[in-house]
Scaffold this motif. Structure first.
Motif, PDB file in Angstrom:
ATOM      1  N   LYS A  31      17.345  98.643   1.290  1.00 47.87           N
ATOM      2  CA  LYS A  31      16.717  99.613   2.199  1.00 47.87           C
ATOM      3  C   LYS A  31      15.781  98.914   3.181  1.00 47.87           C
ATOM      4  O   LYS A  31      15.741  99.254   4.361  1.00 47.87           O
ATOM      5  CB  LYS A  31      15.921 100.663   1.414  1.00 47.87           C
ATOM      6  CG  LYS A  31      16.762 101.630   0.655  1.00 47.87           C
ATOM      7  CD  LYS A  31      17.393 102.622   1.587  1.00 47.87           C
ATOM      8  CE  LYS A  31      18.160 103.654   0.785  1.00 47.87           C
ATOM      9  NZ  LYS A  31      18.969 104.505   1.632  1.00 47.87           N
ATOM     10  N   GLU A  34      17.876  97.274   5.825  1.00 50.79           N
ATOM     11  CA  GLU A  34      18.394  98.279   6.761  1.00 50.79           C
ATOM     12  C   GLU A  34      17.299  98.740   7.719  1.00 50.79           C
ATOM     13  O   GLU A  34      17.535  98.908   8.912  1.00 50.79           O
ATOM     14  CB  GLU A  34      18.945  99.487   5.992  1.00 50.79           C
ATOM     15  CG  GLU A  34      20.201  99.181   5.204  1.00 50.79           C
ATOM     16  CD  GLU A  34      20.590 100.306   4.263  1.00 50.79           C
ATOM     17  OE1 GLU A  34      19.867 101.322   4.192  1.00 50.79           O
ATOM     18  OE2 GLU A  34      21.622 100.169   3.588  1.00 50.79           O
ATOM     19  N   LEU A  35      16.110  98.937   7.196  1.00 53.03           N
ATOM     20  CA  LEU A  35      14.985  99.372   8.020  1.00 53.03           C
ATOM     21  C   LEU A  35      14.676  98.346   9.105  1.00 53.03           C
ATOM     22  O   LEU A  35      14.461  98.707  10.259  1.00 53.03           O
ATOM     23  CB  LEU A  35      13.751  99.598   7.134  1.00 53.03           C
ATOM     24  CG  LEU A  35      12.498 100.125   7.800  1.00 53.03           C
ATOM     25  CD1 LEU A  35      12.732 101.527   8.329  1.00 53.03           C
ATOM     26  CD2 LEU A  35      11.343 100.123   6.817  1.00 53.03           C
ATOM     27  N   THR A  36      14.675  97.070   8.753  1.00 55.27           N
ATOM     28  CA  THR A  36      14.377  96.040   9.744  1.00 55.27           C
ATOM     29  C   THR A  36      15.463  95.965  10.810  1.00 55.27           C
ATOM     30  O   THR A  36      15.162  95.773  11.989  1.00 55.27           O
ATOM     31  CB  THR A  36      14.210  94.654   9.088  1.00 55.27           C
ATOM     32  OG1 THR A  36      15.408  94.309   8.406  1.00 55.27           O
ATOM     33  CG2 THR A  36      13.042  94.643   8.132  1.00 55.27           C
ATOM     34  N   LEU A  38      17.766  98.496  11.689  1.00 53.27           N
ATOM     35  CA  LEU A  38      17.881  99.735  12.457  1.00 53.27           C
ATOM     36  C   LEU A  38      16.685 100.000  13.360  1.00 53.27           C
ATOM     37  O   LEU A  38      16.831 100.560  14.446  1.00 53.27           O
ATOM     38  CB  LEU A  38      18.076 100.924  11.509  1.00 53.27           C
ATOM     39  CG  LEU A  38      19.374 100.916  10.709  1.00 53.27           C
ATOM     40  CD1 LEU A  38      19.367 102.053   9.703  1.00 53.27           C
ATOM     41  CD2 LEU A  38      20.580 101.018  11.623  1.00 53.27           C
ATOM     42  N   CYS A  39      15.491  99.612  12.919  1.00 50.29           N
ATOM     43  CA  CYS A  39      14.284  99.915  13.681  1.00 50.29           C
ATOM     44  C   CYS A  39      13.740  98.712  14.442  1.00 50.29           C
ATOM     45  O   CYS A  39      12.760  98.833  15.169  1.00 50.29           O
ATOM     46  CB  CYS A  39      13.202 100.468  12.751  1.00 50.29           C
ATOM     47  SG  CYS A  39      13.707 101.999  11.958  1.00 50.29           S
ATOM     48  N   GLY A  40      14.360  97.563  14.270  1.00 50.08           N
ATOM     49  CA  GLY A  40      13.945  96.379  14.998  1.00 50.08           C
ATOM     50  C   GLY A  40      12.529  95.949  14.686  1.00 50.08           C
ATOM     51  O   GLY A  40      11.780  95.586  15.577  1.00 50.08           O
ATOM     52  N   LEU A  41      12.156  95.990  13.431  1.00 49.09           N
ATOM     53  CA  LEU A  41      10.813  95.582  13.062  1.00 49.09           C
ATOM     54  C   LEU A  41      10.862  94.440  12.070  1.00 49.09           C
ATOM     55  O   LEU A  41      11.915  94.092  11.549  1.00 49.09           O
ATOM     56  CB  LEU A  41      10.014  96.758  12.487  1.00 49.09           C
ATOM     57  CG  LEU A  41      10.636  97.525  11.322  1.00 49.09           C
ATOM     58  CD1 LEU A  41      10.263  96.913  10.002  1.00 49.09           C
ATOM     59  CD2 LEU A  41      10.191  98.953  11.385  1.00 49.09           C
ATOM     60  N   ARG A  42       9.718  93.852  11.833  1.00 49.73           N
ATOM     61  CA  ARG A  42       9.620  92.764  10.872  1.00 49.73           C
ATOM     62  C   ARG A  42       8.977  93.301   9.611  1.00 49.73           C
ATOM     63  O   ARG A  42       7.994  94.047   9.668  1.00 49.73           O
ATOM     64  CB  ARG A  42       8.801  91.631  11.454  1.00 49.73           C
ATOM     65  CG  ARG A  42       9.478  91.018  12.659  1.00 49.73           C
ATOM     66  CD  ARG A  42       8.605  90.046  13.366  1.00 49.73           C
ATOM     67  NE  ARG A  42       8.503  88.794  12.608  1.00 49.73           N
ATOM     68  CZ  ARG A  42       7.751  87.777  12.997  1.00 49.73           C
ATOM     69  NH1 ARG A  42       7.030  87.854  14.085  1.00 49.73           N
ATOM     70  NH2 ARG A  42       7.718  86.672  12.273  1.00 49.73           N
TER      71      ARG A  42
END
Length: 162
Positions: A31, A34-36, A38-42
Motif C-alpha cells: 500500500k 502504491e501511495l508513493t 499514485l500520488c507522487g510523494l516520498r
C-alpha cells in the motif's frame, strides 16, 4: 465471499502471529508503494520486529535517511502537528462524541419545540418558558453560524496572505 471479523488482540500462537505479521507487513508495504507511485510523494517505513535482526526499512536505508533528515530540519511544531498518542486520540474521540451529542440534543429539542408549537393552542396556557428555550436555541444557532462565517473569512484571509 466475505472475510470473517477479526478481533484486534495479541495472537497467542507464535507461528500464526509470525505468519500474520509477515502477510500484514507485506500488505502495508505494498500500500505504501502504491501511495508513493499514485500520488507522487516520498515515503518510508521502519519496522522493528522480534522475527528479524534490526529494523527493516523501506524502500532503502538511503531514502529513509534523506526523509528523516528532512523531518528533523522542520520546526518542532510542524514535526509534531499531526502526531498523536493514545491519550490524544481518545481525547479527540471524546470531544467529537460530545459535539455530536450536543448537536443531537439541540436537534431533539428543536423538534420537541416544533411539536409543542404545532399541537397546542397558544392562547390557553402560559408557554413563556418554552418560548425562552426556543429563543436560546435560536441564539445558539446564530452564534454557531457567526463562528463559521468568521472561520471561513479568516481562512480566506490566511490564504490571501500566503
Amino acid at each position: 465471499m466475505g472475510r470473517r471479523k477479526v478481533t484486534h488482540q495479541l495472537i497467542s500462537d507464535s507461528s500464526t502471529r509470525r505468519v500474520t505479521f509477515r502477510k500484514r507487513k507485506h500488505g502495508l508495504l505494498k500500500k505504501l508503494n502504491e501511495l508513493t507511485i499514485l500520488c507522487g510523494l516520498r515515503a518510508c517505513a521502519i519496522i522493528y520486529s522480534d522475527y528479524e535482526e534490526g529494523p527493516e526499512v523501506w524502500p532503502n536505508r538511503k531514502e529513509v535517511r534523506v526523509l528523516l533528515n528532512r523531518l528533523r530540519e522542520l520546526p518542532v511544531e510542524k514535526q509534531t502537528k499531526f502526531m498523536m498518542d493514545q491519550k490524544d486520540l481518545m481525547n479527540r474521540m471524546i470531544q467529537d462524541a460530545k459535539k455530536r451529542l450536543e448537536k443531537e440534543q439541540m436537534h431533539s429539542r428543536a423538534m420537541e419545540l416544533g411539536l409543542i408549537a404545532s399541537s397546542i393552542d397558544i392562547h390557553d396556557d402560559d408557554y413563556s418558558e418554552d418560548l425562552i428555550k426556543a429563543a436560546d436555541l435560536v441564539e445558539k444557532k446564530i452564534k454557531v453560524i457567526r463562528e463559521r462565517i468568521e472561520a471561513v473569512e479568516s481562512g480566506a484571509a490566511n490564504v490571501m496572505i500566503e
